[in-house]
Design an enzyme around this catalytic site. Structure first.
Site, PDB file in Angstrom:
ATOM      1  N   HIS A 444     120.976   2.647 -28.048  1.00  2.00           N
ATOM      2  CA  HIS A 444     119.590   3.015 -28.362  1.00  2.00           C
ATOM      3  C   HIS A 444     119.470   4.512 -28.654  1.00  2.00           C
ATOM      4  O   HIS A 444     118.396   4.992 -29.012  1.00  2.00           O
ATOM      5  CB  HIS A 444     118.695   2.614 -27.177  1.00  2.00           C
ATOM      6  CG  HIS A 444     117.235   2.647 -27.452  1.00  2.00           C
ATOM      7  ND1 HIS A 444     116.389   3.573 -26.888  1.00  2.00           N
ATOM      8  CD2 HIS A 444     116.458   1.865 -28.241  1.00  2.00           C
ATOM      9  CE1 HIS A 444     115.152   3.359 -27.299  1.00  2.00           C
ATOM     10  NE2 HIS A 444     115.167   2.335 -28.119  1.00  2.00           N
ATOM     11  N   HIS A 601     105.167   7.876 -29.019  1.00  4.68           N
ATOM     12  CA  HIS A 601     106.540   7.394 -28.864  1.00  4.68           C
ATOM     13  C   HIS A 601     107.485   8.463 -28.331  1.00  4.68           C
ATOM     14  O   HIS A 601     108.644   8.182 -28.044  1.00  4.68           O
ATOM     15  CB  HIS A 601     107.030   6.875 -30.230  1.00  4.68           C
ATOM     16  CG  HIS A 601     108.226   5.992 -30.175  1.00  4.68           C
ATOM     17  ND1 HIS A 601     109.476   6.394 -30.598  1.00  4.68           N
ATOM     18  CD2 HIS A 601     108.383   4.721 -29.742  1.00  4.68           C
ATOM     19  CE1 HIS A 601     110.333   5.401 -30.449  1.00  4.68           C
ATOM     20  NE2 HIS A 601     109.704   4.376 -29.923  1.00  4.68           N
TER      21      HIS A 601
END
Length: 695
Positions: A444, A601
């Site tokens: 990720h 985010h």
């Protein structure tokens, strides 16, 4: 003096359930549909987003709970609620949410849209002209594609596609073969638009009129069943488990295994059944039994069964006054379109803050690297990047130009698996080295490395980010990206790539924290340091901005910090399992969520550190999976100027009095209210205005 902790931090009552926390986030998104300060068509979009979010919640989270119950796996969240209890609470809250969604649609948004000459016409309001045009449209554009299925022993109830629009039709009479028909099932192909715009010649000037596909099929269903009478026609939709079940330890070819699993995704186990609210009870019961669905998982809805498809209205209506105003993205000072990026980065680090600042410099860096004869190699991680990506175009060009291009693609990025499989094939065809990360651990991390020969030596240029390499989402997600030529950071990034591709041992890091090895412990140590400062009477303050806070040890560390007198400000967009404001435990902790035009985010960590502040940014949220089961990076912001800039940004978020929601002890959120004597502060609006200029 060190304070003794007398509170049992393992007490389940100290934690908010993560699934209910996710539903509360979706409720906050839904409330944007009621905010009259938001343009009307954008409010409609928020309603649609809340529907899409709820779909994914059932496809993944509810499906996972059902699987846990089936295999007898305990539900091991900090609140210790069993999976069965959790499903009951979810069903109660989800039914409330769905009821509110349709109430907002029918009682608020549709009437307000009609006042703006934008109307979704029910059948009761079709004129003769409308009816004539729609009948022709049905016969020419819809009917030829449809394949109704009468149900009998030779035609059992079909296996329906996940989230497809379906109709159950009640019939009277005999078919061409003399058989009595009771029910038929009709599945609307996904190629058909769910919202059809009526042409100008059947509308008044300046009007926008639309009709749902479901309304057209209802109106002309008898054309599909010659000689039979349609007694009733009702829409319904089945939501299925959409998580891919892949045993990475057992497969020898992850790419092939995922490609095979993708074909099965649309036919997972049923987890939710949505039916038109006016469907007769006996037909509801028939559908429930055929779909093997418990009553709690049946939702009767007063409107289209897939609200997210209404989002098409916004794109079809040319009314800029009812949409967000366009904005211009800024660029960092010293990084114009014709800048030699390598020369600029040799002078100083650069910080990009999307969407306020353009994503283009990252693309330009790759493009320059692809054509620069001094560049020898490019390394890149890709998690979600989009089907048509200039990032991938640049990597392909670099590989074709003879550069050593290595790309780590995470094939298991949920709902992007198919795109990533195709992406891997394209890069391999261009000659790039493509690897899929570490077995059992999703990659990720967001990082890029360019190796360039300068004056006979290799120099590394790195990009590290909090978000994906996706140009489209970079205009709607807030993210930070650091561009640097720092030698030690470059070595750290290079070592991480070597670990990902060679399966070597844990690399020794100079500056970076990385999961699943040093990030979790590193954050705990930094929180512990703030506790020590507070107990010594020194300045102690923590500000964390993430998308989710779930991991129990991190939450307990924040509780300890609060009890020691550390001021803790948490800006958590979505799930937060920590309870703020609990007497004797978390009185020094405040939790806020910012919901606005952009999806928050960024993952940022600020530590006061006795007047020597540290700022870190990274790819990981504070969840067990991110900290312990994924490859993640967290990088320091060492430039004083850039560090102060991020601190200023965080303070703007903490001052927001228009788009901020405050978490209460009971797990519910309250929107901030602005006192009459306070100026209006919107963090996103403030940053838009600031970053529109060169920063």
């Amino acid at each position: 003096m060190k304070q003794e902790v007398t509170v049992d931090l393992n007490n389940p009552a100290l934690y908010i359930n993560r699934e209910l926390g996710l539903l509360e986030f979706n409720w906050r998104v839904l409330q944007q549909a009621l905010d009259t300060n938001v343009p009307l068509l954008e409010r409609l979009n928020y309603l649609c987003i809340s529907s899409t979010n709820l779909d994914e919640f059932f496809e993944v989270r509810v499906a996972g709970l059902i699987q846990q119950i089936e295999i007898g796996d305990p539900y091991l969240e900090a609140d210790q609620i069993t999976a069965q209890e959790c499903l009951k609470l979810i069903n109660q809250r989800a039914h409330e949410l769905v009821e509110e969604q349709y109430k907002i649609l029918n009682e608020v948004l549709l009437p307000e849209l009609e006042q703006e000459a934008i109307q979704i016409l029910p059948r009761s309001q079709w004129t003769d002209e409308h009816n004539k045009w729609l009948k022709k449209y049905f016969r020419e554009e819809i009917l030829p594609i449809l394949s109704p299925m009468g149900l009998d022993s030779a035609h059992p109830f079909p296996r329906l596609l996940n989230k497809s629009l379906n109709f159950i039709v009640s019939l009277v009479g005999k078919d061409a073969f003399g058989r009595d028909r009771g029910y038929a099932i009709l599945q609307a192909p996904r190629a058909l638009p769910r919202v059809i715009q009526l042409p100008e010649d059947v509308c008044n000037e300046g009007e926008y009129k639309f009709v749902f596909l479901s309304s057209i099929i209802h109106a002309f269903a008898e054309d599909l069943f010659f000689g039979m009478k349609v007694k009733g026609c009702y829409q319904f939709r089945v939501t299925r488990n959409s998580d891919l079940a892949i045993d990475t330890e057992e497969t020898s070819d992850l790419l092939a295994t995922i490609a095979d699993e993708l074909t099965l995704r649309n036919y997972g186990d049923e987890v939710r059944l949505e039916i038109a609210h006016n469907c007769p009870e006996d037909m509801v019961e028939f559908l429930r039994n055929e779909c093997a669905m418990e009553s709690d998982n049946v939702y009767l809805v007063n409107g289209p069964v897939n609200l997210s498809r209404i989002q098409a209205v916004s794109s079809l209506v040319d009314r800029p006054d009812l949409k967000f105003k366009p904005f211009s993205q800024g660029r960092p000072a010293g990084l114009s379109t014709d800048t030699d990026i390598f020369a600029a980065l040799r002078k100083q680090d650069m910080l990009l803050h999307h969407p306020y600042q353009s994503f283009t410099p990252i693309i330009e860096l790759l493009k320059q690297a692809a054509t620069d004869t001094s560049v020898l190699a490019i390394k890149q991680t890709l998690y979600r990047t989009g089907a048509k990506s200039p990032i991938v175009d640049a990597l392909v060009s670099a590989a074709q130009a003879g550069k050593e291009v290595t790309v780590v693609i995470e094939l298991r990025a949920r709902f992007d698996e198919e795109a990533n499989v195709a992406l891997a094939a394209r890069l391999q065809e261009a000659g790039a080295h493509v690897v899929y990360g570490i077995v059992g651990y999703k990659t990720h991390a967001k990082m890029m490395l360019v190796l360039r020969r300068e004056n006979g030596k290799l120099r590394r240029y790195a990009h590290l980010g909090t978000g994906n390499y996706h140009r489209s989402t970079s205009r709607i997600y807030t993210d930070y990206g650091l561009l640097t030529s720092d030698k030690q950071i470059g070595e750290d990034v290079n070592n991480l790539f070597i670990q990902l591709t060679s399966l070597g041992k844990i690399p020794q890091m100079h500056k970076l924290l990385h999961a699943p090895f040093t990030l979790h412990e590193g954050l705990l140590n930094k929180i512990a340091r703030e506790i020590e400062h507070a107990e010594a009477g020194k300045p102690a303050h923590i500000i964390v901005k993430v998308n989710a806070l779930v991991e129990q040890e991190i939450i307990q560390a924040f509780y300890r910090a609060s009890m020691a007198g550390v001021k803790v400000d948490l800006i958590v967009r979505g799930i937060c399992c920590l309870k703020p404001g609990v007497k004797g435990l978390s009185e020094n902790i405040k939790v806020r969520s910012i919901i606005g035009r952009f999806l928050e985010h960024t993952r940022v960590f600020f530590f006061e550190n006795d007047g020597s502040p540290e700022v870190w940014a990274g790819s990981a949220d504070l969840m067990k999976r991110n900290l312990l089961r994924r490859v993640e990076t967290c990088f320091p912001i060492e430039s004083k100027k850039l560090r102060e800039r991020i601190i200023d940004d965080l303070n703007v978020y903490l001052s927001d009095n228009t788009q901020a929601w405050l978490l209460n002890e009971d797990g519910r959120y309250t929107r901030t209210t602005r006192p009459d004597n306070e100026d209006v502060i919107s963090a996103q609006t403030t940053l838009l205005e600031l970053m529109a200029k060169t920063y």
